[in-house]
Design a protein around this motif. Structure first.
Motif, PDB file in Angstrom:
ATOM      1  N   PRO A 102     -29.725 -17.853 -24.742  1.00  0.00           N
ATOM      2  CA  PRO A 102     -29.848 -18.917 -23.694  1.00  0.00           C
ATOM      3  C   PRO A 102     -30.447 -20.192 -24.370  1.00  0.00           C
ATOM      4  O   PRO A 102     -30.260 -21.496 -23.808  1.00  0.00           O
ATOM      5  CB  PRO A 102     -30.754 -18.290 -22.815  1.00  0.00           C
ATOM      6  CG  PRO A 102     -30.785 -16.678 -23.088  1.00  0.00           C
ATOM      7  CD  PRO A 102     -30.392 -16.631 -24.367  1.00  0.00           C
ATOM      8  N   ALA A 103     -31.152 -20.107 -25.375  1.00  0.00           N
ATOM      9  CA  ALA A 103     -31.740 -21.363 -25.945  1.00  0.00           C
ATOM     10  C   ALA A 103     -30.900 -22.563 -26.511  1.00  0.00           C
ATOM     11  O   ALA A 103     -30.890 -23.485 -26.234  1.00  0.00           O
ATOM     12  CB  ALA A 103     -32.530 -20.805 -27.379  1.00  0.00           C
ATOM     13  N   LEU A 104     -29.640 -21.893 -26.984  1.00  0.00           N
ATOM     14  CA  LEU A 104     -28.556 -22.807 -27.068  1.00  0.00           C
ATOM     15  C   LEU A 104     -28.020 -23.798 -26.050  1.00  0.00           C
ATOM     16  O   LEU A 104     -27.892 -24.972 -26.284  1.00  0.00           O
ATOM     17  CB  LEU A 104     -27.367 -22.173 -27.941  1.00  0.00           C
ATOM     18  CG  LEU A 104     -27.705 -21.467 -29.252  1.00  0.00           C
ATOM     19  CD1 LEU A 104     -26.391 -20.314 -29.491  1.00  0.00           C
ATOM     20  CD2 LEU A 104     -27.760 -22.381 -30.419  1.00  0.00           C
ATOM     21  N   TYR A 105     -27.924 -23.040 -24.947  1.00  0.00           N
ATOM     22  CA  TYR A 105     -27.440 -23.588 -23.888  1.00  0.00           C
ATOM     23  C   TYR A 105     -28.522 -24.456 -22.911  1.00  0.00           C
ATOM     24  O   TYR A 105     -28.368 -25.629 -22.381  1.00  0.00           O
ATOM     25  CB  TYR A 105     -26.728 -22.827 -23.080  1.00  0.00           C
ATOM     26  CG  TYR A 105     -25.726 -22.002 -23.882  1.00  0.00           C
ATOM     27  CD1 TYR A 105     -24.351 -22.588 -24.062  1.00  0.00           C
ATOM     28  CD2 TYR A 105     -25.843 -20.795 -24.130  1.00  0.00           C
ATOM     29  CE1 TYR A 105     -23.596 -22.018 -24.924  1.00  0.00           C
ATOM     30  CE2 TYR A 105     -24.870 -20.128 -25.169  1.00  0.00           C
ATOM     31  CZ  TYR A 105     -23.985 -20.962 -25.429  1.00  0.00           C
ATOM     32  OH  TYR A 105     -22.694 -20.355 -26.220  1.00  0.00           O
ATOM     33  N   THR A 106     -29.900 -23.877 -23.226  1.00  0.00           N
ATOM     34  CA  THR A 106     -31.068 -24.885 -22.560  1.00  0.00           C
ATOM     35  C   THR A 106     -31.156 -25.873 -23.196  1.00  0.00           C
ATOM     36  O   THR A 106     -31.148 -27.080 -22.726  1.00  0.00           O
ATOM     37  CB  THR A 106     -32.151 -23.768 -22.528  1.00  0.00           C
ATOM     38  OG1 THR A 106     -32.138 -22.821 -21.831  1.00  0.00           O
ATOM     39  CG2 THR A 106     -33.430 -24.686 -21.992  1.00  0.00           C
ATOM     40  N   ALA A 107     -30.948 -26.058 -24.540  1.00  0.00           N
ATOM     41  CA  ALA A 107     -31.249 -27.393 -25.671  1.00  0.00           C
ATOM     42  C   ALA A 107     -29.990 -28.285 -25.020  1.00  0.00           C
ATOM     43  O   ALA A 107     -30.152 -29.400 -25.320  1.00  0.00           O
ATOM     44  CB  ALA A 107     -31.119 -26.953 -27.064  1.00  0.00           C
ATOM     45  N   LEU A 108     -28.882 -27.817 -24.748  1.00  0.00           N
ATOM     46  CA  LEU A 108     -27.687 -28.623 -24.463  1.00  0.00           C
ATOM     47  C   LEU A 108     -28.020 -29.701 -23.214  1.00  0.00           C
ATOM     48  O   LEU A 108     -27.693 -30.666 -23.135  1.00  0.00           O
ATOM     49  CB  LEU A 108     -26.525 -27.920 -23.950  1.00  0.00           C
ATOM     50  CG  LEU A 108     -25.739 -27.534 -25.295  1.00  0.00           C
ATOM     51  CD1 LEU A 108     -24.460 -26.530 -24.407  1.00  0.00           C
ATOM     52  CD2 LEU A 108     -25.119 -28.344 -25.986  1.00  0.00           C
ATOM     53  N   THR A 109     -29.032 -29.126 -22.318  1.00  0.00           N
ATOM     54  CA  THR A 109     -29.281 -29.809 -21.005  1.00  0.00           C
ATOM     55  C   THR A 109     -30.684 -30.399 -21.215  1.00  0.00           C
ATOM     56  O   THR A 109     -30.552 -31.823 -20.585  1.00  0.00           O
ATOM     57  CB  THR A 109     -29.557 -28.995 -19.801  1.00  0.00           C
ATOM     58  OG1 THR A 109     -30.709 -27.745 -20.239  1.00  0.00           O
ATOM     59  CG2 THR A 109     -28.412 -28.185 -19.485  1.00  0.00           C
TER      60      THR A 109
END
Length: 126
Positions: A102-109
């Motif tokens: 989830p960290a990868l996709y949290t960082a996208l936002t």
């Protein structure tokens, strides 16, 4: 064999080989997991999503990923591996994550240069 003795032998062997083999030896199982695709670099995800970020911005995305990972995992740092830089070819330390972390996709936002990738069109492709 003692773990510290094994590490010392690995590093001693790495000092007497070529630079590429030395970094590969130091990364060991982690580098093998990256090659198999069970772990990915942040740049690999950006490449899959079609983001055309300059190196400096891609680096900041990686920092946002690490920050999100630490927040989700009680302050522990993400796994790091030695890898060659995409454009310069120099050996650098990079963070690697599971592809579904989830960290990868949290960082996208959270990173403003990648927010456009979170649009519904791109989310379906990922």
């Amino acid at each position: 064999m003692n773990a510290s003795r094994h590490i010392a032998r690995t590093h001693r062997a790495a000092r007497t080989t070529s630079k590429a083999l030395a970094y590969r030896t130091r990364s060991g199982h982690i580098a093998a997991a990256v090659e198999q695709g069970t772990l990915i670099r942040t740049g690999d995800l950006l490449e899959r999503l079609g983001a055309d970020l300059p190196d400096g911005q891609a680096s900041w995305y990686g920092r946002h990923c690490a920050k999100a990972y630490r927040a989700a995992n009680l302050g522990t740092d993400p796994v790091r591996v030695w890898a060659q830089h995409r454009t310069t070819g120099r050996w650098i330390h990079v963070n690697v994550f599971e592809p579904t972390d989830p960290a990868l996709y949290t960082a996208l936002t959270t990173y403003k240069a990648t927010r456009y990738l979170v649009a519904t069109d791109f989310a379906r492709c990922a």
